[in-house]
Write an enzyme that holds these catalytic residues in place. Structure first.
Site, short mmCIF file in Angstrom:
data_model
loop_
_atom_site.label_atom_id
_atom_site.label_comp_id
_atom_site.label_asym_id
_atom_site.label_seq_id
_atom_site.Cartn_x
_atom_site.Cartn_y
_atom_site.Cartn_z
N HIS A 91 1.02 -1.06 -0.07
CA HIS A 91 -0.11 -0.04 0.00
C HIS A 91 0.84 1.24 0.19
CE1 HIS A 91 -2.80 2.91 1.45
NE2 HIS A 91 -3.75 2.05 0.89
N GLU A 139 -3.78 2.88 -7.25
CA GLU A 139 -4.25 3.82 -6.08
C GLU A 139 -3.33 4.99 -6.22
OE1 GLU A 139 -6.77 2.15 -2.53
OE2 GLU A 139 -4.77 2.31 -2.05
#
Ligand code: G3P
Length: 218
Positions: A91, A139
């Protein structure tokens, strides 16, 4: 396979510690036949939430570690033993060097954890797709935590990511995330060719998280 709605609780105060399980219990009441809902609670709450909620639970991160002398690490093996079914990796708030990601993915495969590997750019997506994860989540970091959805701001990049990943790892399903907060955003993500979305702040910060999720799913 139903599209995945992955709710990342991060460490938001409304979703961490003693708040994690009550939030999960509210969200598990949202019934849907169209989507697969998965939650990623904060690491210290994983076991409690996995045991106390009917929702599928993924970890927000996994380290390269086993069971043994690995102080402060979170291993795929331990996650699996406490009822966690998958993990986010890389992430943008928890980046991992590429050579290490490879090894963690091997551990995850061994212990049957589903891998959702994140990529902040097309270049990174190209690299991590080679690791053939079950999911790859695009993302863009600059949109994370804001209210402008990636589906509006980066629609053409999402399409490119879907095409690129299809060529490198045909079985990998592409997700997108950052600023996703409405039914329209979710529908747009699916139209662009993704198989679901990652949602962060919108759920824990909602006045009524279950109602919010219900409306988002439509
Ligand atoms: O993992 C989900 C994420 O980083 C997106 O966060 O708050 O922009 O929905 P948010």
């Amino acid at each position: 396979m139903k599209p995945l709605i992955l709710l990342n609780f991060k460490t938001y105060p409304e979703a961490a510690g003693k708040k994690a399980l009550p939030l999960a219990k509210k969200l598990e009441k949202v019934k849907t036949k169209k989507y697969q809902i998965v939650i990623a609670p904060s690491l210290p709450t994983l076991e409690e939430v996995a045991a106390g909620s009917s929702l599928t639970v993924y970890s927000q991160h996994t380290d390269r570690a086993g069971l043994g002398a690995f102080t402060g690490k979170v291993s795929a093996e331990e996650l699996r033993k406490i009822g966690v079914k998958g993990t986010l990796l890389n992430h943008s708030e928890r980046k991992i060097p590429f050579s290490i990601i490879k090894k963690i993915i091997a551990d995850c495969k061994k212990h049957k954890l589903i891998v959702v590997i994140c990529a902040s750019s097309l270049a990174e997506a190209k690299l991590v797709a080679k690791l053939t994860p079950e999911y790859l989540a695009y993302e863009p970091p600059e949109l994370i935590g804001g209210d402008v959805s990636v589906t509006k701001a980066k629609a053409e990049v999402i399409v490119k990511a879907v095409e690129l990943v299809k060529k490198i790892s045909p079985k990998t399903k592409v997700l997108c995330g950052a600023g996703v907060h409405s039914r329209e955003d979710l529908q747009k993500a699916l139209q662009l060719g993704t198989k679901g979305v990652l949602i962060g702040h919108a759920v824990p910060k909602a006045k009524d998280p279950a109602k919010f999720l219900r409306e988002l799913l439509g």
